[in-house]
Structure formats: C-alpha cells, structure tokens
Design an enzyme around this catalytic site. Structure first.
Site, mmCIF file in Angstrom:
data_model
loop_
_atom_site.group_PDB
_atom_site.id
_atom_site.type_symbol
_atom_site.label_atom_id
_atom_site.label_comp_id
_atom_site.label_asym_id
_atom_site.label_seq_id
_atom_site.Cartn_x
_atom_site.Cartn_y
_atom_site.Cartn_z
ATOM 1 N N THR A 61 -2.076 3.297 7.394
ATOM 2 C CA THR A 61 -3.222 2.496 6.407
ATOM 3 C C THR A 61 -3.906 1.453 7.442
ATOM 4 O O THR A 61 -3.105 0.918 8.325
ATOM 5 C CB THR A 61 -2.618 1.908 5.301
ATOM 6 N N ASP A 62 -5.073 0.859 6.938
ATOM 7 C CA ASP A 62 -5.650 -0.253 7.704
ATOM 8 C C ASP A 62 -5.184 -1.523 6.912
ATOM 9 O O ASP A 62 -4.366 -1.242 5.989
ATOM 10 C CB ASP A 62 -7.149 0.091 7.718
ATOM 11 N N GLN A 63 -5.854 -2.378 7.353
ATOM 12 C CA GLN A 63 -5.393 -3.753 6.615
ATOM 13 C C GLN A 63 -5.899 -3.874 5.070
ATOM 14 O O GLN A 63 -5.486 -4.731 4.397
ATOM 15 C CB GLN A 63 -6.036 -5.000 7.298
ATOM 16 N N GLY A 105 -5.170 -1.411 3.373
ATOM 17 C CA GLY A 105 -4.347 -0.421 2.622
ATOM 18 C C GLY A 105 -4.873 0.987 2.250
ATOM 19 O O GLY A 105 -4.202 1.786 1.736
ATOM 20 N N ILE A 106 -5.864 1.154 2.932
ATOM 21 C CA ILE A 106 -6.421 2.558 2.909
ATOM 22 C C ILE A 106 -6.013 3.298 4.228
ATOM 23 O O ILE A 106 -6.101 3.013 5.284
ATOM 24 C CB ILE A 106 -8.170 2.294 2.840
#
Length: 85
Positions: free
Chosen positions: A19-21, A23-24
C-alpha cells in the site's frame, strides 16, 4: 472456449508493504496477485509450473487487464477467480 471447469478462488490478504501512505494498494500489485492465483490454481489441478516446464510447456501471458472498481486497502482480502480458456 473454456478448457478447465475446475472452480478455484484465491484469497489474497493485502499486506502493508503493498500500500501507499494512504493505505491503498498500488496498482502494480494486482498483476502480481493474478500470477499468484494462477500458480495456486495450476497446483490445485495437479499441473504445476515445474511439471509443465519438464514437459516443454511454457506459459506466455499475451494480455493482462484489470478494471479497478474499488480501492483495496491494508487488511482487506482480495478475491481472484482464475480460469483457463
């Protein structure tokens, strides 16, 4: 034409590193998950990559597509249903 009618469902647990920052899940991970589901599917039907390569069979991916309907997030379970056609 569908060759195999064996039904299989792969459940992928989204890991934090995918995930990215926000959360995706990063879009590139879906293609990796397709590969994981395909390997699991082939092993379940008794036809692993090792066995195919020993027989001189190589699988070539000619096309991969993904339509993103919802964002997967850390902690989600992504369900993939592979089939051979």
């Amino acid at each position: 034409m569908e060759i195999c009618t064996y039904k299989h469902t792969a459940h992928i647990e989204v890991r934090y590193a995918e995930t990215d920052q926000m959360g995706i899940v990063h879009h590139s991970n879906y293609i990796r998950w397709f590969e994981d589901a395909r390997i699991d599917f082939l092993e379940k039907v008794g036809f692993s990559y090792d066995k195919m390569e020993e027989m001189g069979i190589m699988i070539v991916v000619l096309n991969a597509a993904c339509e993103y309907k919802f964002s997967a997030r850390f902690g989600d379970t992504v369900v993939i249903i592979p089939k051979i056609s």
